[in-house]
Design an enzyme around this catalytic site. Sequence first.
Site, PDB file in Angstrom:
ATOM      1  N   GLY A  37      36.239  44.779  44.918  1.00  0.00           N
ATOM      2  CA  GLY A  37      36.104  44.599  46.354  1.00  0.00           C
ATOM      3  C   GLY A  37      34.827  45.265  46.831  1.00  0.00           C
ATOM      4  O   GLY A  37      34.311  46.184  46.182  1.00  0.00           O
ATOM      5  N   GLN A  86      29.356  49.126  52.907  1.00  0.00           N
ATOM      6  CA  GLN A  86      28.903  49.667  51.625  1.00  0.00           C
ATOM      7  C   GLN A  86      27.510  49.173  51.236  1.00  0.00           C
ATOM      8  O   GLN A  86      26.860  49.769  50.378  1.00  0.00           O
ATOM      9  CB  GLN A  86      29.891  49.303  50.512  1.00  0.00           C
ATOM     10  CG  GLN A  86      31.232  49.999  50.673  1.00  0.00           C
ATOM     11  CD  GLN A  86      32.149  49.683  49.519  1.00  0.00           C
ATOM     12  OE1 GLN A  86      32.849  48.673  49.534  1.00  0.00           O
ATOM     13  NE2 GLN A  86      32.129  50.516  48.493  1.00  0.00           N
ATOM     14  N   CYS A 106      35.945  53.700  43.850  1.00  0.00           N
ATOM     15  CA  CYS A 106      35.163  53.105  44.935  1.00  0.00           C
ATOM     16  C   CYS A 106      33.699  53.081  44.520  1.00  0.00           C
ATOM     17  O   CYS A 106      33.179  54.080  44.015  1.00  0.00           O
ATOM     18  CB  CYS A 106      35.338  53.931  46.204  1.00  0.00           C
ATOM     19  SG  CYS A 106      34.401  53.268  47.592  1.00  0.00           S
ATOM     20  N   LEU A 107      33.047  51.949  44.745  1.00  0.00           N
ATOM     21  CA  LEU A 107      31.639  51.813  44.368  1.00  0.00           C
ATOM     22  C   LEU A 107      30.747  52.751  45.174  1.00  0.00           C
ATOM     23  O   LEU A 107      29.614  53.007  44.773  1.00  0.00           O
ATOM     24  CB  LEU A 107      31.181  50.358  44.549  1.00  0.00           C
ATOM     25  CG  LEU A 107      31.893  49.330  43.656  1.00  0.00           C
ATOM     26  CD1 LEU A 107      31.448  47.919  44.021  1.00  0.00           C
ATOM     27  CD2 LEU A 107      31.642  49.615  42.182  1.00  0.00           C
ATOM     28  N   HIS A 138      42.249  49.227  50.627  1.00  0.00           N
ATOM     29  CA  HIS A 138      41.027  49.992  50.356  1.00  0.00           C
ATOM     30  C   HIS A 138      39.850  49.413  51.141  1.00  0.00           C
ATOM     31  O   HIS A 138      39.100  50.153  51.793  1.00  0.00           O
ATOM     32  CB  HIS A 138      40.751  49.962  48.844  1.00  0.00           C
ATOM     33  CG  HIS A 138      39.536  50.707  48.419  1.00  0.00           C
ATOM     34  ND1 HIS A 138      39.570  51.845  47.640  1.00  0.00           N
ATOM     35  CD2 HIS A 138      38.220  50.482  48.661  1.00  0.00           C
ATOM     36  CE1 HIS A 138      38.344  52.283  47.442  1.00  0.00           C
ATOM     37  NE2 HIS A 138      37.495  51.473  48.038  1.00  0.00           N
ATOM     38  N   GLU A 139      39.701  48.091  51.100  1.00  0.00           N
ATOM     39  CA  GLU A 139      38.555  47.464  51.770  1.00  0.00           C
ATOM     40  C   GLU A 139      38.713  47.510  53.288  1.00  0.00           C
ATOM     41  O   GLU A 139      37.739  47.731  54.008  1.00  0.00           O
ATOM     42  CB  GLU A 139      38.365  46.022  51.279  1.00  0.00           C
ATOM     43  CG  GLU A 139      38.131  45.893  49.774  1.00  0.00           C
ATOM     44  CD  GLU A 139      37.046  46.807  49.237  1.00  0.00           C
ATOM     45  OE1 GLU A 139      36.071  47.072  49.964  1.00  0.00           O
ATOM     46  OE2 GLU A 139      37.181  47.290  48.094  1.00  0.00           O
ATOM     47  N   HIS A 198      37.521  50.712  54.632  1.00  0.00           N
ATOM     48  CA  HIS A 198      36.061  50.834  54.753  1.00  0.00           C
ATOM     49  C   HIS A 198      35.577  50.375  56.126  1.00  0.00           C
ATOM     50  O   HIS A 198      34.612  50.922  56.665  1.00  0.00           O
ATOM     51  CB  HIS A 198      35.369  49.984  53.684  1.00  0.00           C
ATOM     52  CG  HIS A 198      35.186  50.674  52.361  1.00  0.00           C
ATOM     53  ND1 HIS A 198      34.473  51.842  52.235  1.00  0.00           N
ATOM     54  CD2 HIS A 198      35.592  50.346  51.105  1.00  0.00           C
ATOM     55  CE1 HIS A 198      34.458  52.208  50.954  1.00  0.00           C
ATOM     56  NE2 HIS A 198      35.130  51.326  50.250  1.00  0.00           N
TER      57      HIS A 198
END
Length: 182
Positions: free
Chosen positions: A46, A51, A99-100, A141-142, A145
């Site tokens: 994701g 991000q 997480c990226l 999670h997304e 963000h």
Amino acid sequence: MAILPIRIWGDPVLHEPAQPVETITDDIRALVHDMFDTMIAAPGVGLAAPQVGVPLQLYVYSYARDGAPAWRGVVINPELWMIPTEIGELHAETESEGCLSFPGVKYPIRRSHRVHVTGLDLDGNNVAIDIAGWRARIMQHEFDHLNGIVYINRLTEPYHSEATRVAAREGWGVPGLSWIPD
Ligand code: NI
């Protein structure tokens, strides 16, 4: 195709609520295509617009398992409902996520087992996603963000302290850091 730099923990865009998308323009369509390329290159399951430095309410996701076709898509201006999370001890093996924007580590975090997500797709059509399990975790999670919440913010001890140490060691937690997937 373009791979975009991924902002790292501490960059303000990750920690502020994103704005709704007013109109789905060619710029938005190009952004979404680049976000797919970036997510796949990372690799990740994701990626939310903040991000990659864009404070707008949209995210992409892609999840493949057991050789089945990937479950993938984009949600613009999402809303999310979830069933309540369960009380109990965290299981590091089955409940850890990464997480990226906080790369290289994973920590356990309790998520709801099932969510309902609504929003728009890239053509402006309504989407409604009812999903459970790991894919419900990705949605949560997304979605976080887009509200300026990185999963690190939600960690319980001892994981929050561990993550804080990692950020200090790596020099994260300041504006302007990013990385570019190969
Ligand atoms: Ni993330």
